[in-house]
Scaffold this motif. Sequence first.
Motif, mmCIF file in Angstrom:
data_model
loop_
_atom_site.group_PDB
_atom_site.id
_atom_site.type_symbol
_atom_site.label_atom_id
_atom_site.label_comp_id
_atom_site.label_asym_id
_atom_site.label_seq_id
_atom_site.Cartn_x
_atom_site.Cartn_y
_atom_site.Cartn_z
ATOM 1 N N ASN A 296 66.123 35.312 6.592
ATOM 2 C CA ASN A 296 65.069 34.459 6.039
ATOM 3 C C ASN A 296 64.103 35.252 5.174
ATOM 4 N N GLY B 154 71.493 31.672 10.160
ATOM 5 C CA GLY B 154 70.050 31.495 10.140
ATOM 6 C C GLY B 154 69.676 30.050 10.269
ATOM 7 N N GLY C 195 64.827 28.600 6.228
ATOM 8 C CA GLY C 195 66.129 29.254 6.323
ATOM 9 C C GLY C 195 67.021 28.476 7.254
ATOM 10 N N SER D 59 62.436 25.023 9.576
ATOM 11 C CA SER D 59 62.345 26.297 8.874
ATOM 12 C C SER D 59 63.107 26.197 7.574
ATOM 13 N N GLN E 68 65.756 35.951 1.845
ATOM 14 C CA GLN E 68 65.922 34.764 1.020
ATOM 15 C C GLN E 68 64.625 34.357 0.330
ATOM 16 N N TYR E 69 63.494 34.526 1.005
ATOM 17 C CA TYR E 69 62.258 33.944 0.487
ATOM 18 C C TYR E 69 61.226 34.968 0.065
ATOM 19 N N GLY F 171 67.203 28.793 11.407
ATOM 20 C CA GLY F 171 65.760 28.575 11.453
ATOM 21 C C GLY F 171 65.150 29.118 12.724
ATOM 22 N N ASN G 242 68.720 36.563 11.852
ATOM 23 C CA ASN G 242 68.113 35.355 11.310
ATOM 24 C C ASN G 242 66.771 35.662 10.658
#
Length: 414
Positions: free
Chosen positions: A321, A374, A369, A367, A324-325, A376, A317
């Motif tokens: 995240n 994931g 994600g 969160s 992704q960001y 969060g 997770n």
Amino acid sequence: MRPSDSLRRRIVVIFVSFGIVLSVFFAMIATVAVEGIEMHLVDNRLNEVAKWALPRQAAGLAVDLPSGLRFHRGDAIPLSLRGLPEGVSDVDVDGVGLHVLSGVDAAGAYAVVDHESDYEKVELVVYSMFTVFFLGFLLLAASLGSFVARGVVNPISELAVAVARGRSPLPLQERKDELGILARALEAHTTELRAFLDRERFFTGDVSHELRSPLTVIMGAAEILMTNSTEEATRAPAERIYRAAHEAAECITVLLLLARSPELGRLPAVAVDVIAAREVERYRSLVDGKRVTLEYLGGPGFAAQVPAELCAAAIGNLVRNACQYTEQGSITVALAPGRVVVEDTGPGLPAAVRANLACAGAGAIPSRGSNGSGLGLSLVLRICEYLGASLRYEERLAGGSRFTIDFGTDFTHS
């Protein structure tokens, strides 16, 4: 619990303190009374002797007094007793205490002398009785305090042990006093909590089991499409469907595990370093096409007695995240003794999320994600709490985030 924090000890100390204060109070009153009575008796005795002796001495008669009493007139007054003020005085002569009544009449000065020894004996007896009474009263206060403490603390201890061991029904519910009220309130609250937890566990288990069947069907259909399809326009959506269904199935497995009671000591140890490396490779495709490097730095390998699915979900997770960001820079996963550290150069967490994360356990934490496994940081926190681990967030000085999962020492093997 420290002995100083014991309620039993506090009750005994209160009773003994009360006994000391009360004894000192009565001792002060008794001392004042004894001294006052002594002064009154001495004054009366000396005055009575003076009234009897002065007329006899003036008439030329012999003045015979009991042992310890003396009458002196004029030059017969000892030098050490001359010059005393009129009235009764306490004088020490050669280490001997004397009560002296000094006065002057028409025939001149006179003095009546009385030794203190008799009064000292009486005082010694009286004060010895006070001492015995004081010690006896303290012993009585301590015994009474211990008896009251046992009567109060023992039922509370029995109730605390029953609650800690999960006994049902709780003891002491038949009592009519405050302990009975407390026992009945705890029993009602415990029953309510147990029913709520059972409902949550059954709901999670039932929902998860019900979702497994349609997800299996979806994954099977997606596999058929991927195998039989020759067109990229059909194969690509099928792969996305399969991947999403697979991640949802993993999420259901995590929820099912969280719904069970943790028995970590009975689980086989899993290699955390192997899981961390696998999760890095699993999400490497998420940084393809970005100016981001995803690296597994390794470190001292260790194993932990935890469910492998939960360990993978917690680490994966955080990695997901970060992928992704983070739009540019690097993402690294490293190991330390008993810890997994995930760092990225992304935008970091919003202030509100950081504040909630600092108060871990306060509830669900939002969160960004929230897809697939994931779910969060709230789910990561739940997993860490379930595993007896801890999640710590730090803001990197150069920008980005650093998450550390600390598995502790109880279930960690080097």
